[in-house]
Design an enzyme around this catalytic site. Structure first.
Site, short mmCIF file in Angstrom:
data_model
loop_
_atom_site.label_atom_id
_atom_site.label_comp_id
_atom_site.label_asym_id
_atom_site.label_seq_id
_atom_site.Cartn_x
_atom_site.Cartn_y
_atom_site.Cartn_z
N ASP A 3 -31.20 -51.24 -4.37
CA ASP A 3 -30.16 -51.84 -5.21
C ASP A 3 -30.03 -51.06 -6.52
OD1 ASP A 3 -28.41 -54.21 -6.11
OD2 ASP A 3 -30.00 -54.22 -7.62
N GLU A 7 -29.43 -52.07 1.66
CA GLU A 7 -30.01 -51.62 0.39
C GLU A 7 -31.42 -51.10 0.59
OE1 GLU A 7 -27.80 -54.06 -3.15
OE2 GLU A 7 -29.45 -55.08 -2.12
#
Length: 218
Positions: free
Chosen positions: A37, A109
């Site tokens: 992320d 992610e």
């Protein structure tokens, strides 16, 4: 553990949900999701900064949120069939876990995090530039084809464009939509996309091109 084995373990971890780790032991993907992320946000921020030199911080932040939100990341994960590859606990799998948006976005992610640790930030930047960033063209606040067509029709015909669904095709995880746009009842153009919204913008863009070719729009 040899280096290739360690790298393989890293990617396996990226596809391991917490529910699987709770049942079978080992590491799950939340730490990789955390770093993925972060690096995704960094790469997206840099590309937005370069592409929109006049945008202020608020607009850049809004565009970044739209590009890297869970829905978009889950869609990209479905294109890679990550749901089938996810290691899930029995209960999570039975309850729809392979297609759950949060699981898919998290796994995507986490994979970016694994790629970053394995190959570095340039590898992630390449993915963001070539795979994720094309989604910018489908964001309403980065393009104005639909709004431009609306304003032209209102000004010249005192009406509004009418959009209609023409067809859908493809399996559920790779659905494609085709939309038409009419002006005063005449079909001006059609467009395709992976959502009705994207197909609508594509139809509006195609209509503008056609109207300009016909000399009806400057």
């Amino acid at each position: 553990m040899s280096e290739p084995a360690a790298i393989w373990a890293l990617y396996i971890q990226a596809l391991t949900h917490t529910s699987y780790a709770q049942e079978h032991g080992g590491h799950h993907n939340e730490r990789l999701e955390f770093i993925g992320d972060a690096v995704l946000g960094l790469c997206a921020s840099r590309l937005l900064f370069e592409r929109f030199p006049d945008a202020d911080e608020g607009k850049l932040s809004r565009m970044r949120r739209q590009v890297v939100n869970n829905a978009n990341l889950a869609r990209l994960a479905r294109q890679l069939s990550l749901g089938e590859a996810l290691r899930l606990g029995r209960g999570e799998r039975r309850s729809g876990g392979p297609n759950r948006e949060s699981n898919l976005a998290g796994a995507y992610e986490a994979l970016l995090g694994a790629i970053y640790l394995d190959q570095g930030v340039d590898a992630v930047m390449s993915i963001v530039r070539t795979i994720i960033f094309p989604m910018l063209d489908d964001l309403p606040n980065t393009r104005n084809s639909k709004q431009q067509l609306l304003e032209w029709v209102q000004k010249n015909h005192h009406s509004v464009p009418r959009y209609s669904l023409v067809s859908t095709s493809g399996p559920d995880h790779k659905r494609r939509f085709r939309m038409s746009v009419r002006i005063l009842g005449e079909i001006i153009a059609e467009g395709e996309g992976t959502s009705k919204q994207k197909a609508t913008f594509a139809a509006a863009k195609a209509a503008i091109v056609r109207l300009k070719e016909q000399g009806r729009m400057s």
